[in-house]
Design a protein around this motif. Structure first.
Motif, PDB file in Angstrom:
ATOM      1  N   LYS B  57       0.816  -1.217   0.000  1.00 41.43           N
ATOM      2  CA  LYS B  57       0.000   0.000   0.000  1.00 41.43           C
ATOM      3  C   LYS B  57       0.849   1.265   0.000  1.00 41.43           C
ATOM      4  CE  LYS B  57      -3.478  -2.247   2.936  1.00 41.43           C
ATOM      5  NZ  LYS B  57      -4.283  -2.134   4.168  1.00 41.43           N
ATOM      6  N   SER B  58       2.121   1.120  -0.308  1.00 41.41           N
ATOM      7  CA  SER B  58       3.057   2.229  -0.106  1.00 41.41           C
ATOM      8  C   SER B  58       2.752   3.449  -0.969  1.00 41.41           C
ATOM      9  CB  SER B  58       4.493   1.754  -0.373  1.00 41.41           C
ATOM     10  OG  SER B  58       4.609   1.276  -1.700  1.00 41.41           O
ATOM     11  N   LEU B  60      -0.381   4.664  -1.655  1.00 45.58           N
ATOM     12  CA  LEU B  60      -1.641   5.337  -1.346  1.00 45.58           C
ATOM     13  C   LEU B  60      -1.346   6.716  -0.765  1.00 45.58           C
ATOM     14  CD1 LEU B  60      -3.765   2.419   0.182  1.00 45.58           C
ATOM     15  CD2 LEU B  60      -3.879   3.379  -2.137  1.00 45.58           C
ATOM     16  N   SER B  62      -3.142   8.966   0.934  1.00 44.26           N
ATOM     17  CA  SER B  62      -3.656   9.327   2.256  1.00 44.26           C
ATOM     18  C   SER B  62      -4.531   8.199   2.765  1.00 44.26           C
ATOM     19  CB  SER B  62      -4.458  10.630   2.167  1.00 44.26           C
ATOM     20  OG  SER B  62      -5.750  10.392   1.633  1.00 44.26           O
ATOM     21  N   ASP B  63      -4.931   8.313   4.026  1.00 48.24           N
ATOM     22  CA  ASP B  63      -5.783   7.262   4.605  1.00 48.24           C
ATOM     23  C   ASP B  63      -7.217   7.328   4.092  1.00 48.24           C
ATOM     24  OD1 ASP B  63      -6.042   8.843   7.912  1.00 48.24           O
ATOM     25  OD2 ASP B  63      -6.682   9.478   5.918  1.00 48.24           O
ATOM     26  N   ARG B  64      -7.506   8.294   3.221  1.00 56.16           N
ATOM     27  CA  ARG B  64      -8.833   8.323   2.603  1.00 56.16           C
ATOM     28  C   ARG B  64      -8.931   7.269   1.492  1.00 56.16           C
ATOM     29  NH1 ARG B  64      -9.915  12.042  -0.393  1.00 56.16           N
ATOM     30  NH2 ARG B  64      -7.911  13.094  -0.671  1.00 56.16           N
ATOM     31  N   SER B  66      -8.336   3.442   0.080  1.00 57.22           N
ATOM     32  CA  SER B  66      -8.191   2.044   0.471  1.00 57.22           C
ATOM     33  C   SER B  66      -8.581   1.175  -0.709  1.00 57.22           C
ATOM     34  CB  SER B  66      -9.064   1.719   1.690  1.00 57.22           C
ATOM     35  OG  SER B  66     -10.425   1.894   1.378  1.00 57.22           O
TER      36      SER B  66
END
Lengths: 112, 115
Positions: B57-58, B60, B62-64, B66
């Protein structure tokens, strides 16, 4: 940080002549280099690749050259055809990694 | 033969809404990638799935963001609370793990516009 760079956003070539698309990279650890071709409204399609242990790979009208000392990659298309008109992306990755690094693309126009 | 398909082809949404983008890889391909291409930029790696391994997942931003891949096949990329800077073409690619150059087959992309 752009690890793969395509400094020419566009290129126009006469049909039958040679097209040369260039790509520079910064990471000397890259093991594989690939070229993709993209038509509008479609995803990129794989064109040709080269391993870092080689300096040339040829497939029909397409030849990729790798100059590791200069960290430079080029794609030669000869003879160029109008159907070659597309955006060309170069991409690189390390053998140990999952991530492919893409350039920003060069739009090639082959004039009939 | 069936290639990689993505849906929807176009998505217009309002800032703050959630969106889901779908990717159907080529049958039998164990590796699946998500990329995005913003205007004037190259393809930006987002996430990589390989078989049953934990995804990489490197990429991505932001945490928005998935993504899931169910049953080793279909993948969904979810963007929560969309922002205007999320506007881009989101591309999915699959590959047959083990080929020497990991040639990727790309879908046509989903063009996301956040108003």
């Amino acid at each position: 940080d752009q690890q793969v760079k395509q400094n020419s956003p566009s290129l126009s070539v006469q049909e039958g002549r040679i097209s040369i698309l260039n790509c520079d990279y910064t990471n000397s650890m890259f093991d594989y280099f690939l070229w993709y071709k993209k038509y509008p409204a479609e995803g990129p399609t794989f064109l040709i690749s080269i391993s870092s242990i080689k300096d040339k790979n040829e497939d029909g009208r397409f030849t990729v050259f790798l100059n590791k000392s200069a960290k430079h990659l080029s794609l030669h298309i000869v003879p160029s055809q109008p159907g070659d008109s597309a955006v060309y992306f170069c991409a690189s990755r390390q053998n140990t990694g999952n991530q492919f690094y893409f350039g920003t693309g060069t739009s090639l126009t082959v004039i009939p | 033969g069936a290639g990689v398909s993505q849906s929807p082809s176009n998505k217009v949404t309002e800032k703050g809404k959630d969106v889901e983008l779908r990717c159907d890889p080529i049958s039998g391909h164990t590796a699946l990638y998500w990329y995005r291409q913003s205007l004037g930029q190259g393809l930006e790696f987002l996430i990589y799935f390989q078989g049953n391994s934990a995804p990489d997942k490197s990429g991505l931003p932001s945490d928005r963001f998935s993504a899931e891949r169910t049953g080793g096949s279909v993948s969904t990329l979810t963007i929560q609370r969309t922002q205007q800077e999320d506007s881009a073409v989101y591309l999915c690619a699959s590959s047959l793990f083990g080929r020497s150059y990991n040639e990727q087959f790309f879908g046509p992309g989903t063009r996301l516009t956040v108003l």
